[in-house]
Design a protein around this motif. Sequence first.
Motif, PDB file in Angstrom:
ATOM      1  N   UNK A   1     -10.158  -3.743  12.550  1.00  0.00           N
ATOM      2  CA  UNK A   1     -10.773  -4.840  11.798  1.00  0.00           C
ATOM      3  C   UNK A   1     -10.069  -6.155  12.102  1.00  0.00           C
ATOM      4  N   UNK A   2      -8.747  -6.102  12.289  1.00  0.00           N
ATOM      5  CA  UNK A   2      -7.978  -7.329  12.528  1.00  0.00           C
ATOM      6  C   UNK A   2      -8.160  -7.858  13.940  1.00  0.00           C
ATOM      7  N   UNK A   3      -8.309  -6.952  14.905  1.00  0.00           N
ATOM      8  CA  UNK A   3      -8.397  -7.381  16.313  1.00  0.00           C
ATOM      9  C   UNK A   3      -9.319  -6.440  17.079  1.00  0.00           C
ATOM     10  N   UNK A   4     -10.620  -6.578  16.881  1.00  0.00           N
ATOM     11  CA  UNK A   4     -11.559  -5.642  17.511  1.00  0.00           C
ATOM     12  C   UNK A   4     -11.662  -5.797  19.030  1.00  0.00           C
ATOM     13  N   UNK A   5     -11.258  -6.944  19.563  1.00  0.00           N
ATOM     14  CA  UNK A   5     -11.449  -7.205  20.990  1.00  0.00           C
ATOM     15  C   UNK A   5     -10.163  -7.119  21.807  1.00  0.00           C
ATOM     16  N   UNK A   6      -9.081  -6.653  21.168  1.00  0.00           N
ATOM     17  CA  UNK A   6      -7.786  -6.579  21.852  1.00  0.00           C
ATOM     18  C   UNK A   6      -7.149  -5.210  21.625  1.00  0.00           C
TER      19      UNK A   6
ATOM     20  N   UNK B   1       0.816  -1.218   0.000  1.00  0.00           N
ATOM     21  CA  UNK B   1       0.000   0.000   0.000  1.00  0.00           C
ATOM     22  C   UNK B   1       0.846   1.262   0.000  1.00  0.00           C
ATOM     23  N   UNK B   2       2.124   1.153   0.416  1.00  0.00           N
ATOM     24  CA  UNK B   2       2.986   2.327   0.465  1.00  0.00           C
ATOM     25  C   UNK B   2       2.606   3.327   1.534  1.00  0.00           C
ATOM     26  N   UNK B   3       1.810   2.899   2.505  1.00  0.00           N
ATOM     27  CA  UNK B   3       1.376   3.816   3.570  1.00  0.00           C
ATOM     28  C   UNK B   3       1.447   3.115   4.914  1.00  0.00           C
ATOM     29  N   UNK B   4       1.385   3.921   5.982  1.00  0.00           N
ATOM     30  CA  UNK B   4       1.302   3.333   7.312  1.00  0.00           C
ATOM     31  C   UNK B   4      -0.049   2.638   7.481  1.00  0.00           C
ATOM     32  N   UNK B   5      -0.103   1.509   8.185  1.00  0.00           N
ATOM     33  CA  UNK B   5      -1.404   0.975   8.600  1.00  0.00           C
ATOM     34  C   UNK B   5      -2.124   2.004   9.474  1.00  0.00           C
ATOM     35  N   UNK B   6      -3.414   1.805   9.673  1.00  0.00           N
ATOM     36  CA  UNK B   6      -4.195   2.770  10.448  1.00  0.00           C
ATOM     37  C   UNK B   6      -4.914   2.089  11.608  1.00  0.00           C
ATOM     38  N   UNK B   7      -5.450   2.934  12.453  1.00  0.00           N
ATOM     39  CA  UNK B   7      -6.291   2.461  13.563  1.00  0.00           C
ATOM     40  C   UNK B   7      -7.405   1.552  13.025  1.00  0.00           C
ATOM     41  N   UNK B   8      -8.042   1.961  11.931  1.00  0.00           N
ATOM     42  CA  UNK B   8      -9.153   1.181  11.375  1.00  0.00           C
ATOM     43  C   UNK B   8      -8.684  -0.195  10.900  1.00  0.00           C
ATOM     44  N   UNK B   9      -7.500  -0.240  10.266  1.00  0.00           N
ATOM     45  CA  UNK B   9      -6.963  -1.535   9.828  1.00  0.00           C
ATOM     46  C   UNK B   9      -6.816  -2.475  11.022  1.00  0.00           C
ATOM     47  N   UNK B  10      -6.251  -1.957  12.107  1.00  0.00           N
ATOM     48  CA  UNK B  10      -6.018  -2.788  13.291  1.00  0.00           C
ATOM     49  C   UNK B  10      -7.328  -3.154  13.988  1.00  0.00           C
TER      50      UNK B  10
END
Length: 540
Positions: A136-141, A125-134
């Motif tokens: 989605x990956x781990x909503x409960x942690x 993606x050429x960009x930093x990951x975001x809060x939203x990406x994380x």
Amino acid sequence: MAIGIEAELILTNGRIWRGREEGVSEALAVWQGKVLATGSSADISNLKGPRTEVIDLEGRFATPGLIDNHLHLIATGMAMGWVDASPAAAPTLAALMKQVSDRAATTQKGGWIRARGYDQVKLDTGRHPTRDDLDRAAPDHPVLLTRACGHVSIANTRALELAGITETTAVPEGGVIGLTNGCLNGFLAENAQNLVRAAMPPAAEELIDGIERAGKHLLSFGITSCMDAAVGQVSGFAEIQAYEMAKLSGRLPVRVWLTLLGDPGVSIVEDCWRAGLLSGAGDDMLRVGGVKVFLDGSAGGRTAWMTKPYQGEPDNIGVQMLPDAEVEAVVKACHDRGYQMVCHAIGDGAIEQLITAYEKALAANPDPDRRHRIEHCGFPAPEQNARMKAAGILPAPQMAFIHDFGDSYISVLGEERGLPSYPIGTWMRMGLKPSTGSDSPVCSPDPFPNLHAMITRETGKGTVMQASERLSREEALQAYTEFGAYSQKAEAVKGRLVPGQWADIAVFDNDLLAAPAEAILSDTRCLLTLLAGRVVHDAR
């Protein structure tokens, strides 16, 4: 040769590189943990007695134990249990988020997930990951994903909530809290990361586990000594206690030179000063080194303080962590107390600020052998190198950066500024005694990419970063051994294999003076590591 002394250990039938001036010998004898003598196998056999242990090197190549002169030992050990977010393990954003999601599936709900190693330049993606990406990956942690350089982290919503960070949170001095359209995007740079770290302090046993785990990892590479580059950064003064406890309980695998975190607001220097922990206190296994203050960030993260803007960002010259007056006051106060200084400065703006502070402290209270260091020292101007030489200031670079991040430097600074970065050849020719290290967990402590970068100036992709800065094989090994010791004021006890120095020895399956550069990079292993004449790693 000593008469009447029976060697405890003899290494024979090898190519033992004793140091740049000393050259190669065939055999070496050890007595009371130190080098007793070196010479031909026939000569050294005269020191053999009935109780002498003999190790036949079978023609293999040995060096003084390597000295990683800038890494974070506790952080390395702890991060070995985290999600591997490096480009090799997670080359795409989707792969990275799957790693996080997989860890969440095996982590108790609400438990922290730590990940480290991404480089947004190398992600698809050429960009930093975001809060939203994380999210989605781990909503409960709660999740904290840290960039390879350690100067940037991404937090998800749960992590931000636990840290008490909102859109109205005051940004710490020398920090960045990222916002997109007025909302938190999870991006935290420099000192802002401390807000989240404070919400998850480790227990003392975790610190000791980290020391032991990382130390054993270093031994597997032939590294017998290291500098922990910011003791106090993870858990404050408790890290000093953890190191002492690790040593007392036999869980300190390598020699450590402790660098005390000295940043205003989080400094452990006052506590150390009151406890009598000055530069030089301790012994050859665990010794107090210098004081570390961060003056800027990282080049790849576009937070290193430059005098000219980053490519494509005309308003960005990086992050100046502290005003001149404060840097000069901290440096002078520590210098006057007798501390060596080992401050972080990567960009030429930060290097200028630091050299000036060192010069002023030395002028007011001269000490021609203090050996203040500039950690990283990535982008110095020629006149800054000359001032370093005049003042006795030492560059302490991590040449693994060329291998791992060289192409990133070109992408953010352009070829004119990127290619000559970390000019170790210039420093060597000037007599500045440059050392090297990995800054682990920023880069792997694996010494072979580091050595390869010093002798080829090639990045992992094969880009040549100014060939005139290449070192010879002997110079590269000298940087990794003798000069590492010199910058810790330990050149009399380690860094060469000469009588009276510690018998810290690494044995490799390739001759580092003769093997093709590519074989050093990708087809070399450390087979045997000795600390004070005792085998502490054996992969034969």
